[in-house]
Design a protein around this motif. Structure first.
Motif, PDB file in Angstrom:
ATOM      1  N   THR A  21      72.167  -4.976  35.858  1.00 19.48           N
ATOM      2  CA  THR A  21      70.913  -4.297  35.544  1.00 19.48           C
ATOM      3  C   THR A  21      70.564  -3.235  36.576  1.00 19.48           C
ATOM      4  N   ASN A  22      71.385  -3.069  37.617  1.00 21.97           N
ATOM      5  CA  ASN A  22      71.052  -2.152  38.697  1.00 21.97           C
ATOM      6  C   ASN A  22      71.269  -0.712  38.250  1.00 21.97           C
ATOM      7  N   ASP A  23      70.231   0.101  38.251  1.00 21.21           N
ATOM      8  CA  ASP A  23      70.309   1.495  37.847  1.00 21.21           C
ATOM      9  C   ASP A  23      69.353   2.276  38.730  1.00 21.21           C
ATOM     10  N   THR A  24      69.873   3.148  39.567  1.00 12.35           N
ATOM     11  CA  THR A  24      69.042   3.840  40.537  1.00 12.35           C
ATOM     12  C   THR A  24      68.382   5.080  39.966  1.00 12.35           C
ATOM     13  N   GLU A  25      68.675   5.438  38.707  1.00  7.57           N
ATOM     14  CA  GLU A  25      68.071   6.621  38.115  1.00  7.57           C
ATOM     15  C   GLU A  25      66.596   6.363  37.807  1.00  7.57           C
ATOM     16  N   ASN A  26      65.794   7.405  37.986  1.00  9.33           N
ATOM     17  CA  ASN A  26      64.375   7.357  37.636  1.00  9.33           C
ATOM     18  C   ASN A  26      63.633   6.245  38.372  1.00  9.33           C
ATOM     19  N   ALA A  39      69.921  -4.834  44.950  1.00  5.01           N
ATOM     20  CA  ALA A  39      68.703  -5.435  44.398  1.00  5.01           C
ATOM     21  C   ALA A  39      67.649  -4.391  44.047  1.00  5.01           C
ATOM     22  N   GLU A  40      68.020  -3.109  44.018  1.00  2.00           N
ATOM     23  CA  GLU A  40      67.022  -2.064  43.786  1.00  2.00           C
ATOM     24  C   GLU A  40      66.261  -2.256  42.476  1.00  2.00           C
ATOM     25  N   LYS A  41      66.969  -2.564  41.397  1.00  2.00           N
ATOM     26  CA  LYS A  41      66.318  -2.695  40.094  1.00  2.00           C
ATOM     27  C   LYS A  41      65.309  -3.829  40.089  1.00  2.00           C
ATOM     28  N   GLN A  42      65.672  -4.957  40.686  1.00  2.00           N
ATOM     29  CA  GLN A  42      64.769  -6.095  40.705  1.00  2.00           C
ATOM     30  C   GLN A  42      63.539  -5.811  41.579  1.00  2.00           C
ATOM     31  N   ILE A  43      63.754  -5.139  42.709  1.00  2.00           N
ATOM     32  CA  ILE A  43      62.627  -4.780  43.574  1.00  2.00           C
ATOM     33  C   ILE A  43      61.707  -3.805  42.850  1.00  2.00           C
ATOM     34  N   GLU A  44      62.293  -2.886  42.086  1.00  5.58           N
ATOM     35  CA  GLU A  44      61.496  -1.952  41.309  1.00  5.58           C
ATOM     36  C   GLU A  44      60.654  -2.681  40.261  1.00  5.58           C
ATOM     37  N   GLN A  45      61.245  -3.657  39.590  1.00 11.29           N
ATOM     38  CA  GLN A  45      60.503  -4.429  38.595  1.00 11.29           C
ATOM     39  C   GLN A  45      59.311  -5.133  39.228  1.00 11.29           C
ATOM     40  N   ALA A 202      65.842  -9.440  49.792  1.00  8.88           N
ATOM     41  CA  ALA A 202      66.414  -8.936  48.548  1.00  8.88           C
ATOM     42  C   ALA A 202      66.773 -10.075  47.607  1.00  8.88           C
ATOM     43  N   GLU A 203      67.339 -11.140  48.136  1.00 13.74           N
ATOM     44  CA  GLU A 203      67.667 -12.293  47.297  1.00 13.74           C
ATOM     45  C   GLU A 203      66.402 -12.926  46.725  1.00 13.74           C
ATOM     46  N   ALA A 208      62.818 -13.877  42.056  1.00 13.22           N
ATOM     47  CA  ALA A 208      61.458 -13.729  41.538  1.00 13.22           C
ATOM     48  C   ALA A 208      61.444 -12.853  40.290  1.00 13.22           C
ATOM     49  N   ALA A 209      62.187 -11.752  40.317  1.00 11.40           N
ATOM     50  CA  ALA A 209      62.209 -10.833  39.175  1.00 11.40           C
ATOM     51  C   ALA A 209      62.862 -11.471  37.959  1.00 11.40           C
TER      52      ALA A 209
END
Length: 321
Positions: A21-26, A39-45, A202-203, A208-209
């Protein structure tokens, strides 16, 4: 990038599906240190949901502290804390930023603290090991009742499959096996569990996400403070108590305190988080021979409190999980 992320996640023992699910776009997150992180996508969520706040850095690879973990889990679950002038923990000042989240985590049974004499300590600055995080996560999900149904023979047989299965502390054995069976966590690529590995921020964010952020479409309504609930029940309530120096535990082996309530598991599954009018947040962690059908027995600190409470009809109970 996806392959690199997948490798990292498998090494850490987190379900492989998380990496896909990791996608750094947008990206909308403000943290300068998570761009390109696995973990960028989960942190973003979590950021979009308001479970993490406005800071310049997230520090994804730093160890997570217990205070940070329970705050993250409470926020991700969408439970709004209630301000209190008192703290249940001797090492958490009532006016601190942590106190409202520590109180909610305690009332909902996510953490129990450590009792020393007549005082309970949270130890909020200690780092969190994997086995402890899994146990807290399952309680935060409202699934501790399901863990209680797991047979010890099955638990020991499951742990025996792993080289370091014997290293899992007794209190965390059934929760960890339950998490493995239900794909909440995965073994590491070398086939080990590494139960005492320190969890990173990050974990913690990833778990959590994946497991605590809920779909608003499934909610039936919200409390006055904004906390969403799944179901509303009308019940009879009574109250019970034991001396504060008693070693009696609830059916789910929770230390008794305000927030622990007895239910009929056929109506309200054990482990479920509740909000009860006139009582507040609670966890269904006990049973009783006289607690049948739509009857909830509330723990109160003293016998005189319980006697004064008496019996009430037509009390609203909101099921949060």
């Amino acid at each position: 990038m996806i392959l690199a992320s997948l490798a990292a996640m498998m090494f850490m023992g987190v379900p492989a599906a998380e990496a896909m699910t990791n996608d750094t776009e947008n990206s909308t997150i403000p943290y300068a240190d998570v761009a390109g992180h696995w973990a960028e996508k989960q942190i973003e969520q979590l950021y979009i949901a308001g479970a993490v706040g406005q800071t310049d850095a997230f520090r994804p690879d730093d160890p997570v502290t217990l205070g940070e973990l329970i705050t993250l889990f409470v926020k991700a679950k969408g439970v709004e804390p209630v301000q209190s002038t008192q703290s249940s923990f001797a090492d958490v000042p009532a006016g601190s930023w942590l106190s409202p989240y520590a109180e909610i985590a305690y009332r909902l049974g996510m953490v129990h603290g450590q009792k020393q004499g007549n005082r309970v300590y949270l130890n909020p600055n200690q780092t969190v090991q994997r086995e402890a995080m899994v146990s807290i996560l399952i309680r935060a999900m409202g699934q501790s009742g399901a863990v209680n149904q797991l047979k010890w023979s099955t638990t020991m047989q499951s742990l025996a499959k792993y080289e370091d299965g014997n290293d899992v502390k007794e209190d965390f054995q059934r929760p960890l096996v339950y998490a493995l069976q239900n794909r909440l966590v995965s073994p590491y690529t070398d086939g080990t569990l590494k139960p005492q590995t320190t969890i990173t921020r990050a974990e913690a964010a990833t778990y959590a996400a994946l497991h605590l952020l809920t779909s608003k479409a499934a909610d039936q309504g919200a409390l006055a403070n904004g906390t969403a609930y799944r179901e509303k029940l009308t019940v009879k309530t009574t109250a019970y108590s034991y001396p504060s120096n008693s070693s009696v535990l609830s059916y789910l082996e929770y230390p008794l305190r305000k927030g622990v309530v007895a239910v009929d598991p056929n109506v309200i599954p054990l482990g479920t988080h509740l909000y009860i009018d006139g009582y507040g947040y609670a966890v269904a962690a006990d049973i009783g021979g006289a607690v049948k059908q739509r009857h909830v027995d509330l723990y109160l600190p003293t016998l005189s409190d319980a006697q004064r409470y008496g019996m009430k009809q037509g009390v609203n109970v909101y099921v949060l999980d």
